[in-house]
Scaffold this active site. Sequence first.
Site, short mmCIF file in Angstrom:
data_model
loop_
_atom_site.label_atom_id
_atom_site.label_comp_id
_atom_site.label_asym_id
_atom_site.label_seq_id
_atom_site.Cartn_x
_atom_site.Cartn_y
_atom_site.Cartn_z
N GLY A 46 0.85 -1.19 0.00
CA GLY A 46 0.00 0.00 0.00
C GLY A 46 0.88 1.23 0.00
O GLY A 46 2.03 1.19 0.45
N GLN A 51 3.21 10.04 1.05
CA GLN A 51 4.48 9.33 1.22
C GLN A 51 5.46 9.66 0.09
O GLN A 51 6.66 9.42 0.23
CB GLN A 51 4.26 7.82 1.29
CG GLN A 51 3.53 7.39 2.56
CD GLN A 51 3.34 5.88 2.59
OE1 GLN A 51 2.39 5.36 2.04
NE2 GLN A 51 4.27 5.18 3.22
N CYS A 94 5.58 0.11 7.64
CA CYS A 94 5.27 1.24 6.77
C CYS A 94 6.51 1.59 5.97
O CYS A 94 7.61 1.63 6.53
CB CYS A 94 4.84 2.43 7.62
SG CYS A 94 4.46 3.90 6.65
N LEU A 95 6.32 1.86 4.69
CA LEU A 95 7.46 2.22 3.85
C LEU A 95 8.11 3.52 4.33
O LEU A 95 9.27 3.78 4.04
CB LEU A 95 7.03 2.33 2.38
CG LEU A 95 6.53 1.02 1.76
CD1 LEU A 95 5.95 1.28 0.37
CD2 LEU A 95 7.64 -0.01 1.68
N HIS A 136 -4.81 2.20 7.36
CA HIS A 136 -3.43 2.69 7.47
C HIS A 136 -3.17 3.77 6.41
O HIS A 136 -2.59 4.82 6.70
CB HIS A 136 -2.48 1.49 7.31
CG HIS A 136 -1.02 1.82 7.30
ND1 HIS A 136 -0.13 1.32 8.23
CD2 HIS A 136 -0.26 2.57 6.44
CE1 HIS A 136 1.08 1.77 7.96
NE2 HIS A 136 1.04 2.52 6.88
N GLU A 137 -3.61 3.50 5.17
CA GLU A 137 -3.37 4.47 4.08
C GLU A 137 -4.19 5.73 4.26
O GLU A 137 -3.69 6.84 4.01
CB GLU A 137 -3.67 3.84 2.71
CG GLU A 137 -2.85 2.62 2.35
CD GLU A 137 -1.36 2.78 2.56
OE1 GLU A 137 -0.86 3.91 2.53
OE2 GLU A 137 -0.70 1.76 2.80
N HIS A 140 -2.59 8.07 6.57
CA HIS A 140 -1.52 8.87 5.95
C HIS A 140 -2.08 10.17 5.37
O HIS A 140 -1.41 11.19 5.39
CB HIS A 140 -0.88 8.09 4.79
CG HIS A 140 0.24 7.18 5.19
ND1 HIS A 140 1.39 7.63 5.81
CD2 HIS A 140 0.41 5.85 5.04
CE1 HIS A 140 2.20 6.60 6.03
NE2 HIS A 140 1.64 5.50 5.57
ZN LIG Z 1 2.43 3.58 5.71
#
Ligand SMILES: [Zn+2]
Length: 191
Positions: A46, A51, A94-95, A136-137, A140
């Site tokens: 995701g 991000q 998370c990235l 989660h997304e 963000h």
């Molecule tokens: Zn994330």
Amino acid sequence: MAVRTILTAPNPRLKKKAQPVAAVDAEVRQLMDDMLETMYDAPGIGLAAPQIGELRRVIVLDIDREELKTGPIVMANPEIIEASDEDATYEEGCLSVPEHYSDVARPAKVTVRYLDRDGAPREMACEGLLSTCVQHEIDHLDGILFIDHISSLKRNMILRKLLKTRKEKERDEAEGKPAAKPKPKEPAAAI
Ligand SMILES: [Zn+2]
């Protein structure tokens, strides 16, 4: 399509609220394509536009697990319109918080309303990892990271380690050492 740079915490842009898109036009579709390519390259399951530094309400997902294979999903202006009282806990990564993982409890089931790649309004009922991932997304898009759901003690420890890793990386780069790409513990867990 292009692989974009993923911002990592602590970065003030990751804490900002993203703005809705007025319409899903060619530019937004380009952003969705870039986000998918960036997510697959990372690799992750995701990615949210903030991000990669774009403060727009766009997210992409692709869960490829034995129990659930979604294929690529893109959502503009996603909104949770229903959430279960019952919670589910997943170990999230998370990235933008590389190499750190923590259990987070969220509503087990949610229904999300969004615009698809053609700008058509849709609703999707999500459970399991998909529910976690969508929440989660969307977090963000509101400047919230999964580490904001855990104790401040653990959060501050992770942020300190991230800063230390970044400084070491900058020092290595200044000395001309090749950059090592961080290896996630479990690639599919990074969202
Ligand atoms: Zn994330």
